[in-house]
Design a protein around this motif. Structure first.
Motif, short mmCIF file in Angstrom:
data_model
loop_
_atom_site.label_atom_id
_atom_site.label_comp_id
_atom_site.label_asym_id
_atom_site.label_seq_id
_atom_site.Cartn_x
_atom_site.Cartn_y
_atom_site.Cartn_z
N GLU A 106 0.81 -1.21 0.00
CA GLU A 106 0.00 0.00 0.00
C GLU A 106 0.85 1.27 0.00
N HIS A 107 2.09 1.16 0.44
CA HIS A 107 2.95 2.34 0.44
C HIS A 107 3.67 2.57 -0.89
N GLN A 108 3.30 1.82 -1.92
CA GLN A 108 3.81 2.14 -3.26
C GLN A 108 3.05 3.32 -3.86
N GLY A 109 1.87 3.61 -3.33
CA GLY A 109 1.15 4.78 -3.80
C GLY A 109 -0.16 4.46 -4.47
N ARG A 110 -0.71 5.45 -5.14
CA ARG A 110 -2.04 5.37 -5.72
C ARG A 110 -2.02 4.69 -7.09
N LEU A 111 -3.01 3.86 -7.32
CA LEU A 111 -3.21 3.26 -8.64
C LEU A 111 -3.62 4.34 -9.63
N THR A 112 -3.15 4.23 -10.86
CA THR A 112 -3.36 5.32 -11.82
C THR A 112 -4.12 4.94 -13.08
N HIS A 113 -4.11 3.65 -13.45
CA HIS A 113 -4.70 3.25 -14.73
C HIS A 113 -5.51 1.96 -14.56
N PRO A 114 -6.57 1.79 -15.34
CA PRO A 114 -7.26 0.50 -15.33
C PRO A 114 -6.33 -0.58 -15.88
N MET A 115 -6.33 -1.74 -15.22
CA MET A 115 -5.41 -2.82 -15.57
C MET A 115 -6.17 -4.12 -15.73
N VAL A 116 -5.68 -4.97 -16.62
CA VAL A 116 -6.25 -6.29 -16.83
C VAL A 116 -5.14 -7.33 -16.63
N TYR A 117 -5.50 -8.44 -16.04
CA TYR A 117 -4.49 -9.47 -15.74
C TYR A 117 -4.21 -10.31 -16.98
N ASP A 118 -2.91 -10.56 -17.22
CA ASP A 118 -2.46 -11.40 -18.32
C ASP A 118 -1.84 -12.67 -17.75
N PRO A 119 -2.53 -13.80 -17.78
CA PRO A 119 -1.99 -15.03 -17.17
C PRO A 119 -0.67 -15.46 -17.78
N ALA A 120 -0.47 -15.22 -19.07
CA ALA A 120 0.75 -15.69 -19.73
C ALA A 120 2.00 -15.05 -19.14
N SER A 121 1.92 -13.75 -18.85
CA SER A 121 3.09 -13.06 -18.29
C SER A 121 3.00 -12.90 -16.78
N ASP A 122 1.85 -13.29 -16.20
CA ASP A 122 1.60 -13.13 -14.76
C ASP A 122 1.77 -11.67 -14.36
N ARG A 123 1.24 -10.77 -15.20
CA ARG A 123 1.33 -9.34 -14.92
C ARG A 123 -0.01 -8.66 -15.21
N TYR A 124 -0.22 -7.54 -14.53
CA TYR A 124 -1.32 -6.66 -14.91
C TYR A 124 -0.84 -5.75 -16.03
#
Length: 764
Positions: A106-124
């Motif tokens: 939570e101390h990384q800060g505020r979310l800024t953009h809508p994100m979708v999860y990509d299972p292949a890369s395991d990233r938003y």
């Protein structure tokens, strides 16, 4: 860090210089200390925003400088200049982030953009709002509605919560697991049975009129610090404040007002209580019953001496049902059982009862120390019984006061977040939309978890909150959420729930309470919330949004709804562009809001009518109902007497956190610094077990009925003033020890204050 280096000097009193230093530290951490301070000047003001720190009421003089340490922390947490951008997610896989602590995430800060999860890369990955709405709609429309769970956090406004329940019911389900299911559900159930409304009956002004205030199972210093000023004023004018709490808490003993210049200069403080009793965990019902037993005995003695009755017989005769049955139950309860379960002596209970008898007007207030036991509903009914005895409901300076946590958890329920919706609400929604609404009861939190476990639930949407960390059995919940077909989270900051994506998953960033929300015409919009005293007031942000991509919770819910159920019955876009239209709709569906838009723009807003506070009882009997429930057959504390090596654990907050949000690693009121994995233990228990202060142990849960072993590893033992056999530690770290299916009778509230545990030396 050495074995005892994390234990330091405790604060002499709540508030004071420690509070100011903590506020300064949090404001500096935002990177915007001056704008943060400016923001606090607008908290709880008619032209500002509602403080997101708690649900304690605002004073009549709504223009006052009214905020507290928790409010500063909440605003600073939201107003940080740090940002979690798509670049952050590109640099970290979801699996990697799952290993981070709650604090670090939570101390990384505020979310800024809508994100979708990509299972292949395991990233938003970044996505557009329209693509997110279409993707979520496709996933929801691919499953039966009753297989989706729609969670709500109490940080959501009335307007967002109302649109959310409207969308979900048009979608076709009443599955509304809600944060209230985990905290004050027992209060709602008990008070509805007792007085016909699941809310407290007092106003903030009643605290200035009460002759006695009983504070049961709550810690205002950490959870709602503004209450301390009201308790302090009460003791200063001669009222009695009686505390029943297993732990000695600084805020319930003395409070130094940071806004009192002379007191700060001289280092003074004032008492916040006049009596302090430490019942065993689960012993509050027995303590209150013992008080009633004393009242009946004193009344009998008064009558025998030819004096008037000490009871309000007119109130009991006119307004109450079931008195004689309850009286018989009280008189049949032996003192030996009362003393054993409560952990208090007969003399201590008699002292508390004499305070009650000596007061013309009495308030009883409580929080989760009462609500998170198996017999919580029965305990709250017993509290109501005690107040009925002398007519202490429905008149000035007296009444029942459950103190909520999140700033709008009460309002969310009022506007329809309810898995068991009243028939009148469903009828009104059908008239409003011209569409049929589901009437079968849906899932609360415990039932939603059960549905995930059975495979029935396939989708989860969270309107705020941190479901996976707030719920019991957190290790199980983490596994279950990752097995879902769909997860959607609407949030301001990253937390662990977002790192448990289903096969399809979206993370949608929203505006915070402190941020300016303008519509298409550039007009600044306001939202509304309801506090613990049924006061509804407006809230409009003053800070610039953390990102141009952010949308309000209302706009996000409306966008998902339009894509999923269409706009034939509801003009979602129109409502999202003018919140006055939402309030007009709420008033049509819920007439108690009256001229909503006019009322909420008055200074301090308006109070929703509370029939019980006017001695109108909307119960099946038409009266306030006494309850004749017996004391529990056996409390958890009594059980451990037959099983050596067991303790009864309660979970609670540190002073540097709010629910699952960790602001910092210190708990200065309890003398803990830089450490959260601690368990507070009675010094005699500590000596008896052979452990020493600072030793690391594994805490083993001993209560699951499913055969699962639940272990919280590597916790330090801390000696503390707590009854023998009782121990305490912080959530969410200890939530994994609470079985998901161990909950209160009638309420389904987790029994997080009565968990059986044992200790073993930690590995290494």
């Amino acid at each position: 860090m050495g074995k005892d280096d994390f234990i330091g000097r405790k604060s002499a009193a709540a508030g004071g210089w420690g509070a100011l230093k903590s506020c300064g530290k949090r404001l500096m951490q935002t990177g915007r200390p001056f704008s943060g301070a400016r923001a606090m000047l607008k908290a709880n003001q008619p032209d500002g925003f509602d403080c997101p720190g708690c649900a304690w009421g605002d004073p009549e003089h709504g223009s006052s400088f009214e905020f507290c340490e928790n409010g500063v922390k909440a605003v600073a947490w939201e107003a940080t200049r740090l940002r979690v951008t798509p670049d952050f997610f590109a640099a970290h896989t979801v699996s990697d982030l799952r290993n981070w602590s709650d604090y670090d995430l939570e101390h990384q800060g505020r979310l800024t953009h809508p994100m979708v999860y990509d299972p292949a890369s395991d990233r938003y990955l970044p996505t557009s709002w329209d693509e997110a709405f279409r993707g979520i709609a496709r996933a929801l429309n691919a499953i039966p509605p009753d297989r989706a769970e729609f969670y709500t956090s109490g940080r959501a406004s009335n307007e967002a919560a109302f649109l959310y329940q409207l969308f979900v019911r048009l979608y076709g389900t009443n599955n509304f697991p809600d944060c209230s299911n985990m905290c004050h559900e027992a209060s709602g159930v008990a008070l509805t049975e007792a007085i016909g409304i699941g809310k407290g009956t007092v106003t903030l002004e009643d605290f200035d009129r009460a002759d006695a205030i009983f504070v049961i199972g709550q810690n205002p210093g950490t959870n709602h610090p503004r209450m301390l000023a009201d308790l302090r004023r009460a003791t200063a004018r001669g009222a009695k404040v009686v505390v029943l709490n297993p732990l000695k808490e600084k805020g319930l003993q003395r409070f130094a007002d940071p806004q009192n210049k002379l007191e700060m200069i001289l280092g003074g403080s004032e008492a916040t209580s006049t009596e302090y009793f430490q019942p065993r965990l689960g012993g509050d019902m027995a303590a209150v019953r013992g008080m009633a037993k004393v009242v009946f005995a004193e009344d009998a003695a008064a009558l025998a001496a030819g004096h008037p009755s000490l009871l309000d017989l007119a109130f009991i005769e006119t307004h109450c049902h079931g008195f004689e049955t309850w009286r018989a139950a009280v008189e049949a309860t032996p003192w030996s059982l009362i003393e054993d379960q409560s952990g208090l002596t007969r003399d201590e209970i008699t002292r508390a009862a004499h305070v009650y008898l000596g007061a013309e007007s009495v308030i009883c207030t409580w929080a989760m120390g009462v609500t998170q036991h198996r017999h919580s509903v029965q305990t709250i009914r017993e509290i109501a019984n005690l107040l009925f005895l002398r007519g202490n409901v429905g008149r000035p300076g007296a009444g029942l006061c459950p103190v909520r946590g999140h700033s709008n958890v009460q309002g969310d329920r009022t506007v329809g977040i309810n898995e068991k919706a009243p028939k009148a609400l469903i009828d009104a929604l059908e008239r409003e939309t011209g569409r049929p609404m589901p009437r079968r009861p849906g899932h609360n939190v415990a039932e939603a978890i059960g549905a995930m476990l059975s495979g029935e639930a396939r989708a989860f949407m969270g309107l705020g909150g941190n479901f996976a960390r707030a719920t019991p059995d957190s290790a199980l919940i983490a596994r279950l959420m990752r097995g879902l077909d769909l997860t959607v989270h609407i949030a301001t900051k990253l937390n662990h729930s977002h790192l448990l994506p289903g096969r399809a998953a979206w993370l949608l960033p929203c505006l915070g309470r402190t941020e300016i929300d303008r519509n298409s015409k550039g007009i600044r919009q306001i939202v509304t919330v309801e506090d613990s005293m049924s006061m509804v007031h407006g809230s409009g942000g003053i800070n610039l949004p953390a990102s141009k991509e952010l949308r309000s919770e209302i706009a996000i819910v409306a966008g998902i709804a339009a894509a999923t159920v269409g706009s034939g019955a509801v003009d979602w876009a129109g409502l999202a562009d003018d919140y006055d239209l939402i309030r007009d709709m709420i008033a049509r569906v819920l007439p108690a809001f009256g001229e909503y838009n006019q009322n909420v723009r008055k200074p301090r807003g308006f109070r929703l009518r509370n029939a019980a506070s006017e001695r109108e009882w909307n119960t099946p009997t038409g009266k306030a109902n006494f309850s004749a429930d017996p004391l529990p057959d056996q409390t958890e504390w009594q059980r451990i007497q037959q099983e050596p090596g067991l303790f009864v654990l309660q979970t609670f907050r540190s002073h540097d956190q709010y629910n699952t949000t960790i602001y910092g690693m210190d708990d200065r009121y309890r003398g803990i610094y830089g450490e959260r994995r601690v368990v507070f233990v009675n010094p005699e228990d500590l000596a008896r077990t052979g452990f020493a202060s600072g030793d690391r142990v594994d805490v083993i849960g001993s209560q699951g009925s499913d055969g699962q072993i639940r272990i919280a590893e590597g916790f330090r033992l801390v000696p503390y003033d707590i009854p023998q056999g009782c121990v305490a530690g912080y959530y969410p770290e200890l939530n994994l020890l609470v079985p998901w299916n161990a909950y209160g009778d009638k309420s389904f509230t987790p029994i997080s204050k009565s968990i059986l545990v044992s200790f073993r030396p930690a590995a290494g």
